[in-house]
Design an enzyme around this catalytic site. Sequence first.
Site, mmCIF file in Angstrom:
data_model
loop_
_atom_site.group_PDB
_atom_site.id
_atom_site.type_symbol
_atom_site.label_atom_id
_atom_site.label_comp_id
_atom_site.label_asym_id
_atom_site.label_seq_id
_atom_site.Cartn_x
_atom_site.Cartn_y
_atom_site.Cartn_z
ATOM 1 N N SER A 22 0.826 -1.211 0.000
ATOM 2 C CA SER A 22 0.000 0.000 0.000
ATOM 3 C C SER A 22 0.861 1.262 0.000
ATOM 4 C CB SER A 22 -0.932 -0.004 1.210
ATOM 5 O OG SER A 22 -0.204 -0.252 2.403
ATOM 6 N N ASN A 109 -1.984 -2.910 13.224
ATOM 7 C CA ASN A 109 -3.443 -2.768 13.189
ATOM 8 C C ASN A 109 -3.930 -1.563 13.994
ATOM 9 O OD1 ASN A 109 -3.185 -5.066 11.740
ATOM 10 N ND2 ASN A 109 -4.105 -6.443 13.263
ATOM 11 N N HIS A 155 -40.776 22.386 -9.674
ATOM 12 C CA HIS A 155 -40.877 21.587 -10.909
ATOM 13 C C HIS A 155 -40.178 22.271 -12.086
ATOM 14 C CE1 HIS A 155 -44.154 19.415 -8.783
ATOM 15 N NE2 HIS A 155 -44.470 20.633 -8.369
ATOM 16 N N SER A 276 -15.197 25.103 -27.684
ATOM 17 C CA SER A 276 -15.371 23.860 -28.441
ATOM 18 C C SER A 276 -14.331 23.808 -29.551
ATOM 19 C CB SER A 276 -16.775 23.843 -29.036
ATOM 20 O OG SER A 276 -16.811 22.995 -30.180
ATOM 21 N N LYS A 282 -19.070 28.491 -29.013
ATOM 22 C CA LYS A 282 -19.350 27.867 -27.726
ATOM 23 C C LYS A 282 -18.542 28.421 -26.571
ATOM 24 C CE LYS A 282 -21.428 24.321 -27.271
ATOM 25 N NZ LYS A 282 -22.328 23.474 -26.915
ATOM 26 N N ASN A 284 -18.571 26.833 -22.845
ATOM 27 C CA ASN A 284 -19.212 25.760 -22.082
ATOM 28 C C ASN A 284 -18.875 25.822 -20.588
ATOM 29 O OD1 ASN A 284 -20.321 24.637 -24.430
ATOM 30 N ND2 ASN A 284 -18.431 23.492 -24.840
ATOM 31 N N GLU A 289 -19.929 21.394 -14.790
ATOM 32 C CA GLU A 289 -20.309 20.040 -15.206
ATOM 33 C C GLU A 289 -19.408 18.986 -14.571
ATOM 34 O OE1 GLU A 289 -20.746 19.767 -19.536
ATOM 35 O OE2 GLU A 289 -21.220 21.884 -19.516
ATOM 36 N N TYR A 316 -9.166 -7.116 12.699
ATOM 37 C CA TYR A 316 -8.573 -6.595 11.469
ATOM 38 C C TYR A 316 -8.580 -7.642 10.357
ATOM 39 C CZ TYR A 316 -5.385 -4.629 8.059
ATOM 40 O OH TYR A 316 -4.847 -4.152 6.896
HETATM 41 N N1 ARG Z 1 -1.215 -1.482 5.218
HETATM 42 C C1 ARG Z 1 -2.127 -2.025 6.159
HETATM 43 C C2 ARG Z 1 -3.476 -1.350 6.064
HETATM 44 O O1 ARG Z 1 -3.533 -0.311 5.497
HETATM 45 C C3 ARG Z 1 -1.607 -1.846 7.554
HETATM 46 C C4 ARG Z 1 -2.082 -2.857 8.528
HETATM 47 C C5 ARG Z 1 -1.551 -4.194 8.175
HETATM 48 N N2 ARG Z 1 -1.853 -5.163 9.181
HETATM 49 C C6 ARG Z 1 -1.725 -6.468 8.951
HETATM 50 N N3 ARG Z 1 -2.024 -7.238 9.934
HETATM 51 N N4 ARG Z 1 -1.374 -6.928 7.795
HETATM 52 O O2 ARG Z 1 -4.485 -1.825 6.533
#
Ligand code: ARG
Length: 460
Positions: A22, A109, A155, A276, A282, A284, A289, A316
């Site tokens: 991540s 966690n 309306h 455009s 145009k 716009n 939008e 978790y």
């Molecule tokens: N990158 C993980 C998340 O965003 C962090 C927690 C990971 N915990 C684990 N037990 N793998 O949730």
Amino acid sequence: MKLWGGRFEKKTDGLVDDFHSSITFDQRLYQQDISGSIAHATMLGRQGIIPQEDAEKIVAGLKEIMADVAAGKVQFELDAEDIHMNVEKLLIERIGDAGKRLHTGRSRNDQVALDCRMYVKDSAKEAAGFMRELCETLLSIASAHLETIMPGYTHLQRAQPVTLGHHMMAYFQMFTRDMQRMKEVYAHADVMPLGSGALAGTTYPLDREYAAQLLGFSAISANSLDGVSDRDFVCDYIYAASVCMMHLSRFCEELILWNTHEFRFVEMDDGYATGSSIMPQKKNPDVAELIRGKTGRVYGDLQGLLTTLKGLPLAYNKDMQEDKEALFDARDTLVKSLVVFNAMLASCTFRTENMERGAAGGFTNATDAADYLVKHGMPFRDAHAVIGRLVLHCVKENKAILDLSLEELKAFSDIFEEDVFEACSMQACVNLRDVPGGPAPARVKASIDAGAAWLAAFAI
Ligand code: ARG
């Protein structure tokens, strides 16, 4: 080797590193993550859980890492999975063995729950700040247009006259509710989860209250399982963002309509419109939008996260890592939309003569004509029928009510006298709606004053 590599005989497959890491998106939590670790290490040292001297080394090392990340000097590694392990790994590389004590009495966690709570608190405050700026723009437009008459619609048919000031103050109410919602989001996120550990708390004598105090939290979580598995506060933020986007989107829809050749109530500034590639004439309203379009995407963030969470057993589960991109996307979209919308609105020119002309057509004073008869003794239901016939006549003749002579009016009811022309003028229609919350200029002025006082008192 991974920080958790001890129990493994094989390296993680490259496909898995790429799939589950991540760090590409959660590096945005580095400030929250490092601040959380500084507080945790400080508390560990103070409790004598780790040597005070190691705690000091950890804190100094973390501060250095924070500065280096901010200066763009740190290259995070996909291999180290996430922001938590990247920072810990860097710390150990830099300060050696003392760094290995940081994760005592903590799990990723509760660490990630902490980081997300801090991020949501910051984001709720930030959003309320941008909403405040928009509210200020609305107050200033409303103050300048207390007497600018325009048609009010139901309306999308012309209904009764209001003023542009009154119309702007309707949006002001919506955006102050959004600010209030962000304040509630902040309060829900303001609970410190460290000490929940992986799920079952910890055997070390942590001082959770002290860590909370260091990090500016007003409470600690009450249950370790809930502490690591609760993401309600993320949903709360995205919900509040969704409602605000819905308000922006409705406003955009009106500006798009008002900017059409058919309405011509507003002229958008050239800086906030686009042309455009084929049609030379145009101009716009793309910004409006796009905000309307992006509203769907924020709803999607909320729907996605609620769906991710619905099947999860305690505590978790890795599914929860999916909370972050939804949260970040909602935050980014909301902030960008609020900023560009505010600038676009502030640069609009209102074509007040067209608004006034629009109010005078379309029988917006029909209710007032009926009220005139009622005030002279006719029951409302009868008056409604008389004016209904009168309007039908006018529609056939292509005239407005006040285009008729008194004699013609009297053919529908002999109650009508000369003063009906004054009583049903656009000004009278607005001025006589003198109830709290109504469009009479003095009432709108009162709501502007109350709104300004509310804004001045608002704080998160
Ligand atoms: N990158 C993980 C998340 O965003 C962090 C927690 C990971 N915990 C684990 N037990 N793998 O949730």
